[in-house]
Design a protein around this motif. Structure first.
Motif, mmCIF file in Angstrom:
data_model
loop_
_atom_site.group_PDB
_atom_site.id
_atom_site.type_symbol
_atom_site.label_atom_id
_atom_site.label_comp_id
_atom_site.label_asym_id
_atom_site.label_seq_id
_atom_site.Cartn_x
_atom_site.Cartn_y
_atom_site.Cartn_z
ATOM 1 N N ALA A 11 -2.740 0.661 -3.984
ATOM 2 C CA ALA A 11 -2.673 -0.736 -3.570
ATOM 3 C C ALA A 11 -2.046 -1.666 -4.724
ATOM 4 C CB ALA A 11 -3.926 -1.412 -2.994
ATOM 5 N N ASN A 14 0.734 -1.243 -0.043
ATOM 6 C CA ASN A 14 0.076 -0.238 0.088
ATOM 7 C C ASN A 14 0.962 1.285 0.149
ATOM 8 O OD1 ASN A 14 -2.035 1.793 0.467
ATOM 9 N ND2 ASN A 14 -2.697 0.797 2.474
ATOM 10 N N TYR A 30 -3.636 6.322 -1.980
ATOM 11 C CA TYR A 30 -3.002 5.064 -1.596
ATOM 12 C C TYR A 30 -3.240 4.016 -2.790
ATOM 13 C CZ TYR A 30 -3.898 7.210 2.989
ATOM 14 O OH TYR A 30 -3.872 8.101 4.018
ATOM 15 N N ASN A 45 -6.992 4.690 -3.542
ATOM 16 C CA ASN A 45 -8.049 5.455 -2.593
ATOM 17 C C ASN A 45 -7.600 6.625 -2.524
ATOM 18 O OD1 ASN A 45 -10.104 3.565 -2.218
ATOM 19 N ND2 ASN A 45 -8.626 2.337 -0.814
HETATM 20 C C1 LIG Z 1 -3.752 1.982 2.621
HETATM 21 O O1 LIG Z 1 -3.295 2.514 3.887
HETATM 22 C C2 LIG Z 1 -4.235 3.689 4.210
HETATM 23 C C3 LIG Z 1 -3.710 4.302 5.680
HETATM 24 O O2 LIG Z 1 -2.399 4.180 5.484
HETATM 25 C C4 LIG Z 1 -5.476 3.067 4.372
HETATM 26 O O3 LIG Z 1 -6.397 4.257 4.795
HETATM 27 C C5 LIG Z 1 -6.122 2.636 2.959
HETATM 28 O O4 LIG Z 1 -7.398 1.880 3.449
HETATM 29 C C6 LIG Z 1 -5.046 1.358 2.805
HETATM 30 N N1 LIG Z 1 -5.292 0.814 1.438
HETATM 31 C C7 LIG Z 1 -5.620 -0.297 0.889
HETATM 32 C C8 LIG Z 1 -6.098 -0.752 -0.149
HETATM 33 O O5 LIG Z 1 -5.208 -1.203 1.977
#
Ligand SMILES: *[C@@H]1O[C@H](CO)[C@@H](O)[C@H](O)[C@H]1NC(C)=O
Ligand SMILES: *[C@@H]1O[C@H](CO)[C@@H](O)[C@H](O)[C@H]1NC(C)=O
Ligand SMILES: *[C@@H]1O[C@H](CO)[C@@H](O)[C@H](O)[C@H]1NC(C)=O
Length: 456
Positions: A242, A175, A240, A221
């Protein structure tokens, strides 16, 4: 035009003055008498070009709205050791320049123009995580619309810091964050927005992504927290990203060879323990496994301890354990058939407890070899010492279960020796079974783990 504003150099000053006097943005309408079918007269834009050093706003109390988006066009490298993600982005910025506007009807229906970006003011948007961001190519151009909306796209090779967690290496997801922010302008001067929805960015990136190699884009995201440094507050947009590793290459190169070696090692329990070949065979396997580990060192991420490293260490330990056990059993069999030492009482009772037909080791040789063929106690090689023992007069049941302990000297030396021999032989069978079951348990667990991880 008023006097003093006639020269081109004085034009921008004149425009500012007339703005201050009248407060109208009409004053910035570009005189497009220079536009025709053949091109644009650079003089018409000269006033705008001259201002490029300054943020283009009518009043400095008005923040510039910059809408941004990006397309992830390649994931080039994920370096777990340096914790860096190298990717290729197309960054797209849109903002308004109030000093540019013209009336398309008066200007041979020209709605938008391309202008060399080096002549325009550009927002200083950068990615905060980037350690290294390639320079924009020098000859980029920007689209300028008749309302003064500027659209600027630039490609960038971004090497950004990403907190990579390689514990689930092979089946890992990462991530990574791209935080777009202005380097200098606080929230009073620059406000960031989006010119695409995040799902659109995700879709486009998925569609366009060039590298179909190791990493797969899972999703993007967004979050928009403000960042404050001291008394300054900066606007920022965090994305973010992923990504997930495609494990196929590693499964073929890491898991399959390792599993083969472990399976062969497990199967080598069927080799007769008495044969001379057993120990060399296991040593060869162990050597082979070490060579495999050496070669695989390059493929494994060198930072942290991934689960698969633990798995390999466990495989190696099991192989070492099985080798040690083979050596031990060879030694025991040798000892038992020559000069059996007295068996400690705790070991004796443990053995009785363990090897009794109703307990954890259901196969006791005296009951006849009718159990399932898979149990090592029935391995052909291991039968030999039992038969050897069995030739001695005296019932075998009595020998094993009713054997006089080493501390009791009730019967003849010969009988006690045979009893000890059979006890030791049985002990080695129990050990053999134990390690073999450990093996099977380990293999089953790892296979289930791999299947579960692969499907999540
Ligand atoms: C990636 O990390 C952020 C916080 O650091 C989180 O809000 C987000 O949902 C995460 N995205 C995924 C796809 O895990
Ligand atoms: C535009 O410029 C031309 C000369 O280049 C001039 O004749 C014309 O009056 C100007 N129009 C306006 C509206 O200022
Ligand atoms: C930025 O996006 C917002 C909302 O989508 C829109 O209202 C605004 O006009 C856009 N501004 C620019 C400069 O594109």
């Amino acid at each position: 035009m008023k006097g003093g504003c006639s020269t081109r150099r004085g034009l921008s000053l004149c425009l500012t003055v007339s703005l201050l006097l009248q407060g109208r943005s009409d004053a910035f309408t570009i005189n497009c008498s220079g536009f025709d079918q053949h091109g644009v007269d650079p003089a018409a834009f000269q006033a705008v070009f001259d201002r490029k050093a300054f943020r283009p706003v009518i009043s400095f109390s008005i923040p510039t709205h910059v809408n941004l988006s990006f397309t992830l066009s390649a994931i080039l490298e994920v370096d777990a050791q340096l914790q860096l993600l190298t990717s290729f982005l197309w960054i797209n910025l849109i903002w308004d320049n109030p000093f540019i506007s013209w009336n398309p009807e008066e200007c041979v229906s020209i709605n938008k123009l391309t202008v060399s970006a080096k002549n325009l003011w550009l927002p200083d948007i950068f990615i905060m995580e980037s350690m290294e961001m390639s320079q924009a190519p020098p000859d980029l151009i920007a689209y300028v619309s008749s309302e003064g909306r500027i659209r600027y796209d630039r490609p960038a090779r971004v090497t950004s810091i990403c907190n990579l967690d390689i514990f689930y290496f092979l089946f890992d997801q990462q991530n990574c964050t791209f935080t777009f922010s202005s380097f200098l302008y606080t929230v009073d001067s620059m406000v960031l927005g989006m010119n695409k929805e995040v799902w659109e960015i995700t879709e486009t990136s998925r569609h366009i992504i060039q590298t179909q190699r190791e990493w797969e884009l899972l999703g993007i995201n967004k979050a928009t927290p403000k960042m404050s440094v001291g008394s300054n507050v900066y606007d920022q947009i965090m994305f973010y990203v992923a990504i997930r590793r495609r494990p196929r290459l590693y499964v073929i190169n890491l898991l399959v060879p390792s599993s083969f070696l472990v399976a062969i090692d497990a199967l080598s329990f069927y080799l007769p323990a008495e044969s001379e070949t057993c120990v060399p065979f296991k040593i060869t396997l162990l050597l082979g496994y070490n060579v495999f580990l050496l070669m695989m060192n390059d493929l494994l991420p060198s930072s942290g301890t991934p689960l698969i490293g633990v798995y390999f260490a466990l495989c190696l330990s099991l192989m070492v354990l099985s080798l040690l056990e083979t050596i031990f059993i060879t030694y025991l069999l040798h000892l038992a058939t020559t000069w059996p030492p007295p068996m400690p009482r705790w070991l004796h009772s443990l053995l009785l407890h363990c090897a009794s037909p109703t307990k954890c080791c259901p196969t006791v040789p005296q009951k006849g070899n009718t159990g399932p063929g898979l149990t090592p106690a029935h391995l052909p090689g291991l039968k030999e010492p039992l038969e050897l023992v069995g030739k001695v007069p005296g019932s075998q049941e009595a020998e094993v279960n009713g054997c006089p302990g080493p501390t009791r000297a009730g019967q003849g030396d010969e009988a006690q020796k045979q009893c000890l021999v059979s006890l030791w032989v049985q002990f080695s069978h129990v050990m053999d079974t134990l390690v073999f079951r450990l093996y099977l348990l380990f293999m089953a667990t790892s296979i289930i783990t791999v299947i579960v991880l692969w499907n999540t």
